[in-house]
Design an enzyme around this catalytic site. Structure first.
Site, PDB file in Angstrom:
ATOM      1  CE  LYS A 111       7.850 -34.247 -27.921  1.00 33.83           C
ATOM      2  NZ  LYS A 111       7.549 -35.376 -27.021  1.00 33.83           N
TER       3      LYS A 111
ATOM      4  CD  GLU B 192       6.107 -49.238 -20.438  1.00 30.68           C
ATOM      5  OE1 GLU B 192       7.278 -49.307 -20.006  1.00 30.68           O
ATOM      6  OE2 GLU B 192       5.761 -48.387 -21.274  1.00 30.68           O
TER       7      GLU B 192
ATOM      8  NE  ARG C 232      11.437 -52.290 -22.423  1.00 37.87           N
ATOM      9  CZ  ARG C 232      11.872 -51.043 -22.608  1.00 37.87           C
ATOM     10  NH1 ARG C 232      11.434 -50.059 -21.820  1.00 37.87           N
ATOM     11  NH2 ARG C 232      12.681 -50.744 -23.600  1.00 37.87           N
TER      12      ARG C 232
END
Ligand SMILES: CC(=O)c1sc(CCOP(=O)(O)OP(=O)(O)O)c(C)[n+]1Cc1cnc(C)nc1N
Ligand SMILES: [Mg+2]
Length: 614
Positions: free
Chosen positions: A277, A360, A388
């Site tokens: 990343k 979630e 969610r």
């Protein structure tokens, strides 16, 4: 410049591998240049450059469908699919989106922003392709963070059963926004180490074979047998997927080579790609958390900038202090430690902190489990991401009125992340749930008061606050506000504006020193303060909220007045029934008419034009 020669993915097929390599570097520079101006998902996009170029080199978008989970890592994809001339408008009002968006380009296979949706989308597309007798590739790129989402894992289960031809590419950089979590993530780390060991073994084997081929033959056969029994070489064996990897996600030549081969395979294949990343930009490689989504920066001299003291930090400070006072307090985040202001809390209370990953639903129901066994859980969650876990709030928390506190951050318009991230539905989707209370503090002091009280009142409580800065409240101060009561912050002779959170400031600015117009901090949205509403019903009323008008706070006020048989003149200000794209928060508020100008216009329509205009 190679990028000048690229106006669409087919142009990549005419480049030499050396030109492709050079293109990767040009694209990195362009990503850094534009993100430095506009802000955006820098580290994720830098890490996916080679992978994206290899995909568009080997596959034929838009005939082949290439999906990106979350869609935040796709700046290279945008640059090679005909949007390089508009790339400088990234995330700006009227400009291109920071995520993939079907309406933006035929090369954007899905509209994304929320994680873990790519695999189910890919499954649907593969089924449609085969039913319609068509022939194209379906390729889904999913990050290791997004793979922690239940939707992704459940889709894998079905994909493995149906054995539809598709290619899943796991872009594994060991990072979500924070460090990634979960057993799979741990396993992938081991796998990478094992890959390294394997390579070392190969090296060692060459040496040993020259000494004693018989010995090695025996060892090898034993190992092959072990592999087959343990399926240790294929972590996705149980899911019915062919697994290839891990491979170097920055080796363009290697990626093109392997993708060419994988194209020919039937059934579902998972290619495990290891990337870094922030690849290619030192500061982002060193700190992929900060540089996941930085605001603008100086590309020559990149430095972290403080965005000021935010509501998230005010929440983080308050809950960290509260945990010292309340030993049963436990905080859960679905992969948003930094975004929810929980870095300090996670360091001071590691034993009462849990990052469940991008799930979630698991966050909410884990909180229910904690509450059922005597803890006082706080779920720190963005408004948009709580969508969610809607059923979990009802089914696992509200029916039994469990003492779970929802600290809802990013409530309201959030700006450059656009329609997939605005938190503008939570009042509507929460206020119809019995037993659940909803509050919205006007400042950090009220946030502290509400948080502390919410842990005491029992039952589920949602406290919503915006993406914004806020004046820091002194530590150790816990004001006592009357629970469920509104606050008149300005008296009025003819009308009252009922506002809360950010719109309270707008209301005070709009009312100015006009003696006719009062302002109420309507800080409790459920239950409403009916006693005060009854008293105010003899005035004209204007409600204003940073939320969809339909089903929001204004709707609740109208319903309550109707139930009480009261019929004052009421005007409801909120977001109209459409999605708001990306842009600045003030501009989007202006468009929605909930800013001070919009409030003044509404007051004028109610016969309360500013005195100098009469
Ligand atoms: C943009 C955004 O809102 C992101 S990007 C991201 C990390 C994704 O990690 P992954 O490993 O998949 O990708 P990587 O950045 O390349 O490492 C999260 C948690 N979020 C917030 C988030 C939270 N919850 C849900 C359902 N969707 C999103 N998008
Ligand atoms: Mg990742």
């Amino acid at each position: 410049m190679v990028l000048e020669k690229v106006n669409g993915p087919e142009d990549l097929k005419r480049l030499s591998l050396e030109e492709l390599q050079a293109l990767a570097e040009e694209i990195r520079s362009e990503i850094i240049r534009v993100t430095a101006q506009n802000g955006g998902h820098l580290a994720s996009s830098l890490g996916a450059v080679e992978l994206i170029l290899a995909l568009h080199r080997v596959f034929h978008s838009p005939k082949d469908r290439i999906l990106f989970d979350v869609g935040h890592q796709t700046y290279a994809h945008k640059l090679v699919t005909g949007r390089k001339d508009r790339f400088h408008t990234l995330r700006q009002e009227g400009g291109i989106s920071g995520f993939t968006k079907v309406s933006e380009s035929e090369h954007d296979a899905i509209t994304a922003g929320h994680a873990s949706t790519s695999l189910a989308h890919a499954l649907g597309m593969a089924i449609a392709r085969d039913l319609q007798g068509e022939d194209y590739h379906v390729v889904a790129v999913i990050g290791d963070g997004a793979l922690t989402g239940g939707m992704a894992l459940a889709a894998l289960n079905k994909i493995g059963e149906l054995q539809k031809r598709m290619l899943i590419i796991l872009n594994d950089n060991e990072m979500s926004i924070s460090e990634n979590v979960g057993a799979l993530n741990k396993y992938f780390k081991e796998l990478q180490i094992r890959k390294w060991v394997h390579d070392m073994e190969k090296l060692g084997r060459n040496v040993l074979e020259r000494i004693s081929p018989q010995l090695f033959g025996l060892v090898d056969r034993a190992k092959e047998a072990a592999k087959l029994i343990l399926h240790q070489e294929n972590p996705f064996y149980a899911w019915g997927l062919r697994y290839i990897g891990p491979v170097d996600g920055h080796d363009l030549k290697g990626l093109v080579h392997i993708l060419e081969h994988l194209k020919a395979l039937e059934g579902p294949t998972l290619l495990h790609v290891v990337t870094q990343k922030g690849k290619g930009y030192k500061v982002a490689e060193a700190d992929p958390i900060y540089w996941h989504g930085p605001p603008g920066f100086n590309p020559e001299k990149p430095e972290k900038v403080s965005k000021g003291y935010s509501w998230s930090q005010a929440f983080g400070d308050a809950v960290t202090e509260l945990a010292h006072l309340e030993p049963r307090l436990f905080v859960i985040t679905p992969a948003m430690r930094e975004g929810s202001g929980l870095v300090r809390y996670s360091l001071e209370h590691p034993e009462r902190y849990l990052d469940v990953g991008i799930c979630e639903d698991v966050a909410v129901t884990t909180a229910a489990g904690l509450a059922l066994r005597g803890m006082k859980p706080v779920v720190a969650i963005y408004s948009t991401f709580l969508q969610r876990a809607y059923d979990q709030v009802i089914h696992d928390v509200a029916i039994e009125a469990l003492p779970v506190v929802f600290a809802i951050d990013r409530a309201g318009i959030v700006g450059a992340d656009g329609a997939t991230h605005h938190g503008v539905f939570d009042i509507a989707y929460l206020r119809t749930i019995p037993n659940l209370q909803i509050a919205a503090p006007k400042d950090a002091l009220e946030l502290r008061a509400m948080l502390k009280k919410a842990l005491e009142v029992g039952g589920p409580v949602a406290i919503r606050y915006p993406r914004d800065n806020v004046e820091r409240a002194p530590e150790g101060v816990w004001p006592d506000i009357p629970w469920g009561k509104w606050e008149v912050v300005k008296e009025g002779k003819e009308a009252y504006i009922l506002a809360f959170g950010k719109t309270l400031r707008y209301a005070l600015e709009a009312a100015g020193d006009d003696p006719r117009v009062g302002v109420v901090n309507a800080r409790f949205l459920k239950p409403l303060d009916r006693e005060m509403l009854r008293q105010l019903a003899r005035y004209k009323l204007l409600t204003v909220e940073d939320h969809q008008r339909m089903g929001g706070f204004g709707s609740a006020v109208l319903e309550a007045l109707n139930e009480m048989g009261l019929k004052p003149e009421v005007k409801v200000l909120g977001l109209p029934d459409r999605f708001f794209e990306h842009g600045t928060i003030p501009s989007l508020h202006r468009q929605a008419g909930i800013d001070p100008e919009g409030i003044r216009r509404a007051l004028a329509e109610m016969g309360l034009a500013p005195v100098h205009e009469r």
